[in-house]
Design a protein around this motif. Structure first.
Motif, PDB file in Angstrom:
ATOM      1  N   TRP A  17     -78.442  60.185  31.799  1.00 18.45           N
ATOM      2  CA  TRP A  17     -78.289  58.958  32.569  1.00 18.45           C
ATOM      3  C   TRP A  17     -77.723  59.204  33.958  1.00 18.45           C
ATOM      4  O   TRP A  17     -77.794  58.334  34.827  1.00 18.45           O
ATOM      5  CB  TRP A  17     -77.421  57.961  31.799  1.00 18.45           C
TER       6      TRP A  17
ATOM      7  N   VAL B 231     -72.839  53.313  34.512  1.00 20.87           N
ATOM      8  CA  VAL B 231     -73.602  53.701  33.319  1.00 20.87           C
ATOM      9  C   VAL B 231     -73.056  55.000  32.741  1.00 20.87           C
ATOM     10  O   VAL B 231     -72.833  55.113  31.521  1.00 20.87           O
ATOM     11  CB  VAL B 231     -75.101  53.841  33.651  1.00 20.87           C
TER      12      VAL B 231
ATOM     13  N   ALA C 239     -71.125  52.840  30.115  1.00 14.31           N
ATOM     14  CA  ALA C 239     -72.172  52.171  29.337  1.00 14.31           C
ATOM     15  C   ALA C 239     -72.688  53.027  28.180  1.00 14.31           C
ATOM     16  O   ALA C 239     -73.062  52.488  27.139  1.00 14.31           O
ATOM     17  CB  ALA C 239     -73.333  51.762  30.247  1.00 14.31           C
TER      18      ALA C 239
ATOM     19  N   VAL D 131     -76.233  44.967  32.206  1.00 15.85           N
ATOM     20  CA  VAL D 131     -75.403  46.105  32.583  1.00 15.85           C
ATOM     21  C   VAL D 131     -74.703  45.820  33.911  1.00 15.85           C
ATOM     22  O   VAL D 131     -73.524  46.166  34.096  1.00 15.85           O
ATOM     23  CB  VAL D 131     -76.242  47.391  32.660  1.00 15.85           C
TER      24      VAL D 131
END
Length: 258
Positions: A148, A168, A172, A218
């Motif tokens: 990611w 992220v 996340a 998100v």
């Protein structure tokens, strides 16, 4: 900022896995993983984190009725769905278990796979050692995970993309960089890495990307965590919804031998 192009409610986890599997992205990388696994008739294959049997039917076809396919998952709902979906396949057995502690004997499997599972587990290194333990000498493990940290979403203000990606990777996803780490972790688990195959899906349509990435959801969490201001969030989402769209992330398929 809201737009009809974004999903506002998280999809049901099983429904999400099902729709990803039949998307262009899912069909592409899953075919790559299946080729790398090279499972043969009569072999024993274990799918670590099998979900609702997303890939078990394809694996069962490869090993035939004389082979065995184990699906292992820690989630009861996924295990129940997998059991129902594979009830007609005599070679498939579903197990409610943790990938950190597999309910299988040493050297009992010819092939093993994980598909976007290690990014979520508590200890990827332990899971890989368990996979190595259950593989016979010469057996193959195929791993598929995103990195990611490679996620980029085009925006006129690159600082907003950087902040979004940083959220992220920081919060996340538990093991957000696992895709790039797989070869090292596999080697440290005592496996011989024989191939690393990167795939970089390109999203040109915001709705398609959102169904995989959950862009608005998100972004809201990134605002709550202080990575983006509310004003920056509105600018970010407005451009994603209305402007030319491009997003990419690199997915790694790694093949290792016991």
């Amino acid at each position: 900022m809201t737009s009809s192009v974004f999903e506002t409610v998280p999809p049901d986890p099983i429904a999400y896995l099902d729709r990803l599997a039949v998307s262009e992205l899912g069909l592409d990388y899953k075919a790559t993983m299946l080729r790398a696994l090279a499972a043969e008739r009569g072999q024993t294959v274990v799918d670590l984190g099998c979900g609702p049997a997303t890939d078990l039917v394809a694996l069962a076809e490869l090993v035939g009725p004389e082979g065995t396919v184990y699906g292992v998952d820690h989630d009861r709902e996924a295990v129940d769905a997998a059991t129902d979906r594979t009830a007609h396949l005599i070679q498939v057995a579903i197990r409610l278990a943790d990938v950190h502690d597999l309910p299988m004997a040493d050297a009992s499997c010819d092939r093993a796979r994980t598909d976007r599972v290690l990014q979520h587990v508590a200890d990827p290194a332990l899971a890989l050692r368990e996979a190595r333990r259950v593989l016979r000498p010469g057996g193959l493990l195929v791993l598929g995970e995103p990195d990611w940290g490679t996620l980029t979403v085009d925006h006129p203000d690159p600082a907003l993309t950087a902040a979004y990606t940083r959220y992220v990777t920081d919060h996340a996803v538990r093991n957000a960089r696992i895709g790039s780490q797989l070869p090292r972790l596999a080697a440290e688990a005592g496996l011989e890495v024989v191939d690393v195959h990167p795939l970089t899906p390109v999203f040109r349509e915001v709705g398609t990307a959102d169904r995989v990435l959950g862009l608005q959801r998100v972004t809201r969490r990134a605002v709550a965590a202080g990575y983006l201001s509310p004003a920056d969030s509105d600018r970010w989402l407005a451009h994603l919804a209305d402007g030319p769209f491009l997003a990419t992330v690199t997915f790694h398929v790694v093949t290792a031998r016991a």
